[in-house]
Design an enzyme around this catalytic site. Structure first.
Site, PDB file in Angstrom:
ATOM      1  N   THR A  19       0.892  -1.128  -0.076  1.00  0.00           N
ATOM      2  CA  THR A  19       0.175  -0.017   0.104  1.00  0.00           C
ATOM      3  C   THR A  19       0.960   1.203  -0.178  1.00  0.00           C
ATOM      4  O   THR A  19       1.721   1.368   0.164  1.00  0.00           O
ATOM      5  CB  THR A  19      -0.897   0.063   1.045  1.00  0.00           C
ATOM      6  OG1 THR A  19      -0.060   0.068   2.370  1.00  0.00           O
ATOM      7  CG2 THR A  19      -1.788  -1.239   1.148  1.00  0.00           C
ATOM      8  N   ASP A  20       0.137   2.358  -0.451  1.00  0.00           N
ATOM      9  CA  ASP A  20       0.765   3.714  -0.265  1.00  0.00           C
ATOM     10  C   ASP A  20       0.530   4.390   1.039  1.00  0.00           C
ATOM     11  O   ASP A  20       0.017   3.575   1.869  1.00  0.00           O
ATOM     12  CB  ASP A  20       0.485   4.575  -1.467  1.00  0.00           C
ATOM     13  CG  ASP A  20      -1.285   4.826  -1.401  1.00  0.00           C
ATOM     14  OD1 ASP A  20      -1.855   4.416  -0.327  1.00  0.00           O
ATOM     15  OD2 ASP A  20      -1.600   5.268  -2.426  1.00  0.00           O
ATOM     16  N   GLY A  21       0.831   5.638   0.852  1.00  0.00           N
ATOM     17  CA  GLY A  21       0.647   6.473   2.221  1.00  0.00           C
ATOM     18  C   GLY A  21      -0.707   6.453   2.819  1.00  0.00           C
ATOM     19  O   GLY A  21      -1.059   6.670   4.088  1.00  0.00           O
ATOM     20  N   ARG A  24      -3.888   2.406   0.750  1.00  0.00           N
ATOM     21  CA  ARG A  24      -4.385   1.777  -0.655  1.00  0.00           C
ATOM     22  C   ARG A  24      -3.402   1.225  -1.396  1.00  0.00           C
ATOM     23  O   ARG A  24      -2.262   1.575  -1.349  1.00  0.00           O
ATOM     24  CB  ARG A  24      -5.034   3.004  -1.436  1.00  0.00           C
ATOM     25  CG  ARG A  24      -6.242   3.766  -0.672  1.00  0.00           C
ATOM     26  CD  ARG A  24      -6.932   4.637  -1.631  1.00  0.00           C
ATOM     27  NE  ARG A  24      -8.038   5.051  -0.906  1.00  0.00           N
ATOM     28  CZ  ARG A  24      -8.847   6.068  -1.210  1.00  0.00           C
ATOM     29  NH1 ARG A  24      -8.349   6.761  -2.157  1.00  0.00           N
ATOM     30  NH2 ARG A  24      -9.728   6.475  -0.790  1.00  0.00           N
TER      31      ARG A  24
END
Length: 132
Positions: A19-21, A24
């Site tokens: 996931t990203d920050g 997601r």
């Protein structure tokens, strides 16, 4: 492989590092999911991708088209459906759909080419189901 579409379903949970920050799934990780779907489909057919490479053939992505409809998030349980939609002498086409609780999140189409160790196109190996 028969003329009828071959379909495989793979269920998995989104890992935090995918996931990203915003928690997601990063868009590039979907490509890894699609590859996992292809490898697991081969395995369920009784084939081992490592053995295909050991025999001097590699299945490489020649084209990938992805459409994102909704994000997947950390810890989501996802269902990836991989379908072989076309097989030619040296190429095959796959369709992918990723769902969460029945909602379509991502769909994609790929063209996979078979090459030899020198990078030259070569005939696909026979990938009919093998007895297990």
């Amino acid at each position: 492989m028969s003329d009828s579409p071959l379909t495989h379903v793979y269920r998995f949970r989104v890992a935090y590092q995918e996931t990203d920050g915003q928690r997601r799934v990063h868009h590039a990780n979907y490509l890894n999911y699609f590859e996992r779907g292809r490898v697991e489909m081969l395995r369920d057919l009784g084939h081992n991708y490592k053995s295909i490479e050991d025999d001097g053939r590699m299945l490489v992505v020649a084209e990938m088209n992805v459409r994102y409809m909704a994000p997947a998030e950390f810890d989501d349980c996802l269902e990836l459906t991989t379908t072989v939609t076309e097989v030619r002498k040296v190429r095959m086409r796959h369709r992918y759909q990723i769902h969460r609780d029945g909602q379509l999140l991502v769909e994609a189409v790929s063209v996979i080419a078979c090459i030899d160790r020198s990078g030259k196109l070569t005939r696909l190996p026979k990938l009919d189901p093998q007895p297990q």
